[in-house]
Each structure stands twice: as structure tokens, then as C-alpha cells.
Design an enzyme around this catalytic site. Structure first.
Site, PDB file in Angstrom:
ATOM      1  N   SER A   1      80.988  69.900   7.413  1.00 45.07           N
ATOM      2  CA  SER A   1      79.577  69.731   7.074  1.00 45.07           C
ATOM      3  C   SER A   1      78.704  70.869   7.614  1.00 45.07           C
ATOM      4  O   SER A   1      78.810  71.256   8.783  1.00 45.07           O
ATOM      5  CB  SER A   1      79.055  68.404   7.620  1.00 45.07           C
ATOM      6  OG  SER A   1      77.663  68.292   7.392  1.00 45.07           O
TER       7      SER A   1
ATOM      8  N   THR B   1      76.984  61.268   4.382  1.00 46.85           N
ATOM      9  CA  THR B   1      77.748  61.865   3.304  1.00 46.85           C
ATOM     10  C   THR B   1      78.849  60.884   2.915  1.00 46.85           C
ATOM     11  O   THR B   1      78.882  59.745   3.387  1.00 46.85           O
ATOM     12  CB  THR B   1      78.275  63.256   3.715  1.00 46.85           C
ATOM     13  OG1 THR B   1      78.914  63.862   2.593  1.00 46.85           O
ATOM     14  CG2 THR B   1      79.242  63.188   4.887  1.00 46.85           C
TER      15      THR B   1
ATOM     16  N   LYS C   1      77.429  56.568   1.589  1.00 42.33           N
ATOM     17  CA  LYS C   1      76.111  56.504   0.952  1.00 42.33           C
ATOM     18  C   LYS C   1      75.785  55.125   0.388  1.00 42.33           C
ATOM     19  O   LYS C   1      74.613  54.756   0.294  1.00 42.33           O
ATOM     20  CB  LYS C   1      75.988  57.569  -0.136  1.00 42.33           C
ATOM     21  CG  LYS C   1      75.980  58.984   0.419  1.00 42.33           C
ATOM     22  CD  LYS C   1      75.783  60.018  -0.685  1.00 42.33           C
ATOM     23  CE  LYS C   1      75.782  61.431  -0.118  1.00 42.33           C
ATOM     24  NZ  LYS C   1      75.499  62.450  -1.165  1.00 42.33           N
TER      25      LYS C   1
ATOM     26  N   GLY D   1      81.209  61.433 -11.399  1.00 43.60           N
ATOM     27  CA  GLY D   1      81.308  60.804 -10.077  1.00 43.60           C
ATOM     28  C   GLY D   1      79.945  60.460  -9.509  1.00 43.60           C
ATOM     29  O   GLY D   1      78.943  60.389 -10.225  1.00 43.60           O
TER      30      GLY D   1
ATOM     31  N   TYR E   1      79.536  74.772  -3.063  1.00 44.71           N
ATOM     32  CA  TYR E   1      79.026  75.906  -2.282  1.00 44.71           C
ATOM     33  C   TYR E   1      80.103  76.640  -1.494  1.00 44.71           C
ATOM     34  O   TYR E   1      79.841  77.696  -0.926  1.00 44.71           O
ATOM     35  CB  TYR E   1      77.895  75.462  -1.339  1.00 44.71           C
ATOM     36  CG  TYR E   1      78.296  74.452  -0.285  1.00 44.71           C
ATOM     37  CD1 TYR E   1      78.876  74.847   0.917  1.00 44.71           C
ATOM     38  CD2 TYR E   1      78.068  73.095  -0.484  1.00 44.71           C
ATOM     39  CE1 TYR E   1      79.231  73.924   1.878  1.00 44.71           C
ATOM     40  CE2 TYR E   1      78.415  72.160   0.466  1.00 44.71           C
ATOM     41  CZ  TYR E   1      78.997  72.585   1.653  1.00 44.71           C
ATOM     42  OH  TYR E   1      79.355  71.658   2.605  1.00 44.71           O
TER      43      TYR E   1
END
Length: 276
Positions: free
Chosen positions: A18, A65, A69, A131, A218
Site C-alpha cells: 500500500s 482496502t 470495504k 469487479g 499504477y
């Protein structure tokens, strides 16, 4: 004087990758919140209730995360309309009177990331994947897209799910089979929500004059699709853009300080990714 509520953290499983600590710590430094801390904890769904029950009055907030959630929702006193719309909370704020408030900053984060790149409104869009991130993408498109959204999926069950989300969110969702995903790339806005590697084969199908691609990945970056897209002159919004913008909203909610330091947080994220 030290703030009574000055602790925050990101929870999830796995969590070691993370970037949230990097972004939040950069924000705290930029805002002069020298007594604040932001950590990461490996917490799965089974451990979540005990973790939350053990938090004291020094806690200001949590970032959630996967896979937490949805699991966090029964542990909260209230959730925002935004979070309720997709049944997902990624932000918890603890109030002075001990209440636990849940929000979803992924959705406004997507909208802000698009606006930063000049995408205010489009008349149609495509979503690759079905998803959890895809439902957030539809919620963001409810604010950005004035016409139909086509979701490219691998099964009829997923297609039905996406149509259901569309009905709930007020988005005209149409579905198509993943085998036709190359057609998605002609849309003025394409949001890729799939895991790493899934869209690599589409890189050779990028149009000569593409619109805007929002690829939520990312790391590694750029993806082959994003590289081909920008190579053809199309606009590209990346996963770091989303990560930073949603974190800015989290910082503002947890600290009560606004605006959050977007530039410093992005620079910290870019440095962290470059060093991986």
C-alpha cells in the site's frame, strides 16, 4: 498541544504494497500535523471487528482496502450516500463523540482525477471489467457521462451484475462480451478496472485518434495499453491519479483541514513508485 485524535492507518490484506502511508504522511508534513501518525495493518475480514473494537480515542480515521470495504459497514454508526450507493466504504472517520462514520472517496476521487485532465462530461463511455472497482467507476460515470456506458465482461453473471449496478446508480449500462473489448477503445472515455496484464493484448487495437483512457493500475506503470494510448496522442489518467485524489479527500475528512495538499502527495507517491 497534541491533538486528541491524531492516529490513522490503512487496513487490508495483503497490505504491504500500500502507498497510503506514503501519501498520508506527506500530507501531514505539508499541513504541519507533526503529531499525527499513519500506519498500515494487515487485517482480514475475520480480524476486523476485534481491531476496530480495540481503537481508543486517539484515532481520527481509517483507510480500508480489499477485502474490507464491505465488511466494515456493519461496524459503523452511519455511512454516506456515496458509500451506500456502491455498498463500499474506504474511509472511516471517528468523531469527537465516538461515532464511526463511513464514506467512499474512490468515487469523487475518480471524478476529480478526470476533471484534472480536462474530462468534465462525455456522451458515452466504456468500462473494462466488472469487479468492485467497476461499480465505483459506474458511480463516477453517473456524474460524468450523459449517455450509455458499455461494460465489457467475461460472463453473463457479471453482465447481469453490471446492469443491476446501472439501474441502482441511474446509469444506462449495456453489456458486451470481453471478446469484443477492442470495440471499447473507440469510446470517448474508457475506464479499465481489470487486474494487471488483463488488457495488455488490447494495446495493438488502440485507435489512431483515441479519446481518454482511465487505467486504474499504477504499478507497474505505464501499462502496455496506457503506453500505446498516450503514444497515439490520447489522454491518460492513471491509478496513481486516482490513489492521490481519493487520499486527498481522506486527509480532508480525517483532519478537518482543506484543501488537502495534492501536489505534495502526488510527488511523494511518484518518488515511492520510482524507488520500487
Amino acid at each position: 498541544m497534541s491533538s486528541p485524535r491524531h492516529r490513522a492507518a490503512v487496513l487490508g490484506s495483503p497490505i504491504a504494497h500500500s502507498l497510503s502511508p506514503v501519501l498520508h504522511r506527506a500530507a501531514h508534513a505539508a499541513l504541519g500535523l507533526s503529531d499525527w501518525t499513519y500506519d498500515r495493518f494487515e487485517v482480514d475480514e475475520a480480524a476486523l471487528p476485534g481491531f476496530v473494537a480495540g481503537l481508543d480515542a486517539s484515532w481520527a480515521g481509517l483507510s480500508l482496502t480489499m477485502p474490507l470495504k464491505r465488511a466494515i459497514i456493519p461496524l459503523l454508526d452511519e455511512i454516506s450516500d456515496t458509500a451506500a450507493s456502491v455498498e463500499a466504504v474506504n474511509t472511516v472517520v471517528f468523531t469527537e463523540d465516538g461515532r464511526r462514520l463511513g464514506d467512499n472517496t474512490d468515487i469523487p476521487g475518480m471524478v476529480a482525477a478526470l476533471r484534472e485532465r480536462g474530462v468534465e462530461k462525455v456522451d458515452s463511455a466504456a468500462v473494462l471489467g466488472a469487479g468492485a472497482t467497476a461499480s465505483s467507476a459506474l458511480a463516477a460515470l453517473a456524474r460524468v457521462c450523459t449517455g450509455p456506458v458499455t461494460a465489457y465482461v467475461r460472463s453473463e453473471a457479471r453482465a447481469a451484475e453490471m446492469r443491476g449496478w446501472g439501474e441502482r446508480l441511474g446509469v444506462d449500462v449495456r453489456t458486451a462480451d470481453w471478446s469484443d473489448a477492442a470495440h471499447a477503445l473507440r469510446a470517448p472515455l474508457v475506464i479499465a478496472t481489470t487486474p494487471a496484464g488483463t488488457t495488455d493484448a488490447l494495446a495493438t487495437d488502440v485507435p489512431t485518434t483515441p479519446g481518454t483512457l482511465f487505467d486504474v493500475l499504477y504499478d507497474p506503470w505505464p501499462t502496455p495499453l496506457a503506453a500505446a494510448w498516450s503514444g497515439n496522442g490520447g489522454g491518460v489518467v492513471g491509478g496513481l491519479d486516482l490513489l492521490v485524489h481519493q487520499a486527498v479527500f481522506q486527509v480532508e475528512e480525517m483532519s478537518g483541514r482543506s484543501p488537502g495538499p495534492l501536489r505534495e502527495m502526488r510527488a511523494a507517491g511518484e518518488r515511492a513508485l520510482a524507488s520500487r
